[in-house]
Design a protein around this motif. Structure first.
Motif, PDB file in Angstrom:
ATOM      1  N   LEU A 142       0.910  -1.240  -0.094  1.00  5.38           N
ATOM      2  CA  LEU A 142      -0.491  -0.529  -0.158  1.00  5.38           C
ATOM      3  C   LEU A 142       0.541   1.291   0.291  1.00  5.38           C
ATOM      4  CD1 LEU A 142      -2.637   1.209   0.270  1.00  5.38           C
ATOM      5  CD2 LEU A 142      -2.895   1.184   2.792  1.00  5.38           C
ATOM      6  N   ASN A 143       0.469   2.390  -1.209  1.00  2.04           N
ATOM      7  CA  ASN A 143       1.822   3.330  -1.091  1.00  2.04           C
ATOM      8  C   ASN A 143       0.530   4.229  -1.329  1.00  2.04           C
ATOM      9  OD1 ASN A 143       4.310   1.990  -1.156  1.00  2.04           O
ATOM     10  ND2 ASN A 143       3.564   1.357  -3.291  1.00  2.04           N
ATOM     11  N   ILE A 144       0.773   5.298  -0.663  1.00  6.95           N
ATOM     12  CA  ILE A 144       0.042   6.837  -0.456  1.00  6.95           C
ATOM     13  C   ILE A 144       0.350   8.312  -0.603  1.00  6.95           C
ATOM     14  CG2 ILE A 144      -1.157   8.286   1.503  1.00  6.95           C
ATOM     15  CD1 ILE A 144      -1.441   5.809   3.066  1.00  6.95           C
ATOM     16  N   TYR A 145      -0.152   8.860  -1.695  1.00  2.00           N
ATOM     17  CA  TYR A 145       0.882   9.684  -2.712  1.00  2.00           C
ATOM     18  C   TYR A 145       0.012  11.223  -2.286  1.00  2.00           C
ATOM     19  CZ  TYR A 145       3.429   5.950  -4.506  1.00  2.00           C
ATOM     20  OH  TYR A 145       4.522   4.911  -4.398  1.00  2.00           O
ATOM     21  N   VAL A 146       0.878  12.123  -1.812  1.00  2.00           N
ATOM     22  CA  VAL A 146       0.101  13.555  -2.302  1.00  2.00           C
ATOM     23  C   VAL A 146       0.612  13.977  -3.217  1.00  2.00           C
ATOM     24  CG1 VAL A 146      -0.276  15.884  -1.230  1.00  2.00           C
ATOM     25  CG2 VAL A 146       0.064  14.113   0.530  1.00  2.00           C
ATOM     26  N   LEU A 147      -0.751  14.498  -3.994  1.00  2.00           N
ATOM     27  CA  LEU A 147      -0.537  14.823  -5.390  1.00  2.00           C
ATOM     28  C   LEU A 147      -1.139  16.910  -5.533  1.00  2.00           C
ATOM     29  CD1 LEU A 147      -2.258  12.438  -7.521  1.00  2.00           C
ATOM     30  CD2 LEU A 147      -0.172  11.753  -6.780  1.00  2.00           C
ATOM     31  N   ASP A 148       0.324  17.405  -5.063  1.00  2.00           N
ATOM     32  CA  ASP A 148       0.020  18.788  -4.752  1.00  2.00           C
ATOM     33  C   ASP A 148       0.394  19.617  -6.228  1.00  2.00           C
ATOM     34  OD1 ASP A 148       0.718  20.884  -3.616  1.00  2.00           O
ATOM     35  OD2 ASP A 148       1.943  21.393  -2.846  1.00  2.00           O
ATOM     36  N   ASP A 149      -1.167  20.063  -6.774  1.00  2.00           N
ATOM     37  CA  ASP A 149      -0.254  21.000  -7.912  1.00  2.00           C
ATOM     38  C   ASP A 149      -0.435  22.215  -7.248  1.00  2.00           C
ATOM     39  OD1 ASP A 149      -0.337  20.129 -10.269  1.00  2.00           O
ATOM     40  OD2 ASP A 149      -2.272  20.624 -10.331  1.00  2.00           O
ATOM     41  N   GLY A 150      -0.154  22.813  -6.649  1.00  2.00           N
ATOM     42  CA  GLY A 150      -0.434  24.445  -5.587  1.00  2.00           C
ATOM     43  C   GLY A 150       1.470  23.993  -5.117  1.00  2.00           C
ATOM     44  N   ARG A 151       2.038  22.908  -5.739  1.00  2.00           N
ATOM     45  CA  ARG A 151       3.189  23.082  -5.345  1.00  2.00           C
ATOM     46  C   ARG A 151       4.183  24.510  -3.965  1.00  2.00           C
ATOM     47  NH1 ARG A 151       1.933  24.008 -10.113  1.00  2.00           N
ATOM     48  NH2 ARG A 151       2.039  25.866  -9.747  1.00  2.00           N
ATOM     49  N   ARG A 152       3.377  23.580  -2.806  1.00  2.00           N
ATOM     50  CA  ARG A 152       3.372  24.016  -1.516  1.00  2.00           C
ATOM     51  C   ARG A 152       4.022  23.500  -0.233  1.00  2.00           C
ATOM     52  NH1 ARG A 152      -2.312  23.366  -0.512  1.00  2.00           N
ATOM     53  NH2 ARG A 152      -1.557  22.191  -2.135  1.00  2.00           N
ATOM     54  N   PRO A 153       5.602  24.055   0.208  1.00  2.00           N
ATOM     55  CA  PRO A 153       7.023  23.487   0.680  1.00  2.00           C
ATOM     56  C   PRO A 153       6.379  23.078   2.418  1.00  2.00           C
ATOM     57  CG  PRO A 153       7.639  25.436   0.142  1.00  2.00           C
ATOM     58  CD  PRO A 153       5.844  25.605  -0.403  1.00  2.00           C
ATOM     59  N   SER A 154       4.683  23.273   2.415  1.00  2.00           N
ATOM     60  CA  SER A 154       4.458  22.939   3.768  1.00  2.00           C
ATOM     61  C   SER A 154       3.680  21.911   3.138  1.00  2.00           C
ATOM     62  CB  SER A 154       3.016  24.127   4.274  1.00  2.00           C
ATOM     63  OG  SER A 154       2.167  24.334   2.990  1.00  2.00           O
ATOM     64  N   MET A 155       2.727  21.446   2.284  1.00  2.00           N
ATOM     65  CA  MET A 155       2.113  20.428   1.750  1.00  2.00           C
ATOM     66  C   MET A 155       3.403  19.422   1.372  1.00  2.00           C
ATOM     67  SD  MET A 155      -0.037  19.072   1.863  1.00  2.00           S
ATOM     68  CE  MET A 155      -1.849  19.778   0.548  1.00  2.00           C
ATOM     69  N   LYS A 156       4.620  19.765   1.516  1.00  2.00           N
ATOM     70  CA  LYS A 156       5.952  18.651   1.105  1.00  2.00           C
ATOM     71  C   LYS A 156       6.384  18.481   2.660  1.00  2.00           C
ATOM     72  CE  LYS A 156       9.750  16.141  -0.884  1.00  2.00           C
ATOM     73  NZ  LYS A 156      10.219  16.128   0.068  1.00  2.00           N
ATOM     74  N   GLN A 157       6.337  18.696   3.055  1.00  2.00           N
ATOM     75  CA  GLN A 157       6.995  18.771   4.709  1.00  2.00           C
ATOM     76  C   GLN A 157       6.119  17.984   4.843  1.00  2.00           C
ATOM     77  OE1 GLN A 157       7.593  22.233   6.966  1.00  2.00           O
ATOM     78  NE2 GLN A 157       7.688  21.255   8.865  1.00  2.00           N
TER      79      GLN A 157
END
Length: 612
Positions: A142-157
């Protein structure tokens, strides 16, 4: 970080409606009676009831009635029967989900996608954490991915802190569909769970759904969406006590003893999707026509990619043939040589993009149409009846309007540019099911006529029928009563009144969507806000408010004319149009009041009631 919905975390969804073959037979019989009476009424309207002195008024109304009757036929076909797919044990190996005898005996690989653009990273964190709690009775990757079209460092963190994958890209081409394509290019799961940023899957979502994929022709499984934060409202005694004091409390208790519990401010936007998923979508299973709704769906990667490749090849061939015909017109040649055709196809293939999910505001239903119409595979869809995740509802009229306009505009745009009714590969039941969806969004046209029609009579005394006579009542009343009884049986276990009034009050959004598509404008891709938007939303319901005010003014004017000045009104005409007009007022008032709705903590009303 605290959210407004923290107080609702312990809520649990209702179970799906139990299937009853006896009740099903009852509503089928009642529907047939209603449709026969409806055909009798519509025939009478066209042949024997028109007011030939006011055809400018009579013809639009009878066309609207006919359009509504066609919608009734389609809706009855949609609701005709329940045929749930049998639940099968969750597979242990991928070889159990394919016809390929050489498939390897390995555990399933599942990717969970959380597309996001501007949502709060802490909100997405809650969804990611719930996805990490998903269980399965066999070993699984099971692999979970956040697909961030906002390109936000806070989401990456946030993704790094939770130990899940994170994908972003340098542009937003294709919006959500492009975002998922980007993720699919970098992942390899056998199955993909599509979630919105606020979709919080239950631990059982894979255990309860992957068994359907033992049938190698099942392309996707849709689970019901459930809004766990819907406002509960205030008990009537509490609401009256606030305005009238202690006597108001006892008045409210007395009313509830007569007609049952009443809550004011309960789900003012009629967001509860139970009717849509438990009735409309679920009853499309028998025709293999339940469509994907995005969040809460599980997709077979091979099905999505196979459809994308076929679509890619068809588009390249179509564009190549168009270029060849243009060349032949310029050169005067009757045919092109093989090498030229090959070069053109190669050029078109380099220009065309492979898109697993169509770049469209309604990429979910578009993908459903593409897969359902594949003539070689005959892909199946499954509407799983049990809720397997929870989501947030629109918390204000602006968010609700944005969401509904996307639904309406996206569906109508597909109907214009890639009409599923005429699309090769679909069965007749599938065509009719998709037509039902499209037809429902055209309802804004005849709903507007139904709202205006009583106003014409109230202000002018001109009737759309030759006379409000016994013949009129003889034809319309049996049809209306039979229809209401049939729907009571079909909706048994679900309250339907708010949904019907909501459909009528939806007319400005439907009309705007129809006008936007007719003008050839693209439907935009705004995300539905997840936080309550502050401000005055009265301007969004101005059309409904104007209709209410005109109807009330018309009623006052018509009755005064009849009682005081012996005008051309008839008593029968006034009674019919008074009931008609008041029904419109009641139906539209809910959405007008919703513009001023302010949420209150659920605990407050409960505490007040307990204190009394």
């Amino acid at each position: 970080m605290a959210f407004y919905f923290d107080q609702f975390e312990q809520r649990r969804p209702e179970p799906p409606l139990p299937y009853s073959p006896v009740l099903e037979a009852v509503w089928q019989c009642l529907f047939v009676i209603a449709l026969v009476l409806g055909a009798w009424y519509v025939h009478w309207r066209w042949t024997a009831s028109l007011n030939y002195d006011a055809l400018w008024y009579a013809i639009p109304l009878v066309i609207a009635e006919t359009g509504a009757y066609i919608g009734l036929i389609l809706f009855a076909f949609n609701l005709w029967k329940v045929k749930d797919y049998p639940r099968r044990p969750p597979p242990q190996f991928i070889s159990e989900c394919t016809r390929d005898e050489a498939a390897e005996q390995r555990p399933l690989k599942v990717d969970v996608f959380f597309p996001s653009y501007d949502e709060d990273p802490e909100l997405v964190r809650l969804s990611v954490r719930d996805a990490k709690r998903v269980t399965y009775p066999h070993p699984i990757e099971l692999n979970i991915y956040v697909l961030d079209d906002g390109r936000r460092p806070s989401m990456k963190q946030m993704a790094d802190e939770e130990g899940v994958g994170y994908f972003t890209r340098s542009n937003n081409i294709g919006f959500k569909a492009g975002n998922m394509r980007n993720a699919m290019e970098q992942t390899s799961g056998d199955f993909i769970v599509i979630c919105d940023a606020d979709t919080r899957p239950f631990p059982t979502i894979l255990e309860h759904t992957l068994g359907y994929f033992r049938d190698p022709d099942v392309a996707w499984v849709q689970t019901p969406q459930w809004f766990f934060d819907l406002p509960e409202g205030k008990p009537l005694p509490v609401a009256l006590q606030r305005r009238l004091g202690r006597p108001g409390y006892w008045l409210g208790r007395g009313v509830e003893r007569l007609i049952g519990p009443i809550r004011l401010g309960e789900d003012p936007f009629v967001n509860d999707p139970k009717m849509f998923y438990d009735l409309i979508q679920r009853r499309r299973n028998w025709a293999n026509a339940s469509f994907c709704c995005g969040a809460g769906s599980i997709h077979r990667r091979d099905a999505v990619m196979e459809a994308a490749l076929k679509g890619f090849a068809d588009e390249v061939e179509r564009k190549s043939q168009r270029q060849l015909k243009q060349m032949q017109r310029l050169t005067g040649e009757k045919s092109a040589d093989t090498s030229t055709a090959g070069l053109l196809r190669q050029g078109m293939a380099q220009e065309e993009e492979l898109t697993p999910y169509r770049f469209h505001v309604s990429e979910d239903i578009y993908t459903s149409i593409v897969l359902h119409s594949d003539p070689h595979r005959k892909w199946k869809s499954v509407m799983h009846p049990e809720v397997e995740s929870k989501m947030l509802s629109p918390q204000d009229l602006l968010s609700w309007t944005i969401q509904r306009f996307k639904y309406a505009g996206g569906t109508l745009d597909i109907a214009v540019h890639d009409n599923p009714v005429m699309r090769p590969g679909l069965s007749l039941p599938q065509r009719l099911m998709y037509l039902t969806t499209v037809w429902s969004y055209l309802g804004g046209v005849w709903n507007l006529i139904f709202l205006i029609a009583p106003l014409v009579y109230l202000f002018t005394a001109i009737a759309p029928v030759s006379a409000y006579s016994i013949d009129f009542y003889k034809h319309i009343l049996p049809f209306l009563v039979a229809t209401e009884i049939a729907f009571m049986a079909a909706y048994w276990g679900i309250s339907s009144y708010k949904a019907k009034t909501n459909y009528l009050s939806f007319f400005p959004i439907n009309l705007r969507a129809i006008w936007t598509v007719m003008r050839g404008q693209k439907i935009k891709f705004p995300t539905t806000p997840k936080d309550r938007q502050e401000g005055n939303f009265f301007h969004l319901v101005m059309p409904q408010f104007v209709v209410i005010m005109l109807t009330l003014l018309g009623l006052l004017y018509a009755w005064l004319q009849y009682l005081l000045f012996a005008a051309d009104y008839t008593l029968n005409g006034l009674i019919v149009n008074t009931f008609w007009g008041m029904n419109n007022v009641v139906a539209l008032s809910g959405i007008v009041l919703a513009a001023f709705w302010q949420p209150e903590p659920a605990a407050a009303s409960t505490a007040e009631l307990a204190a009394t």
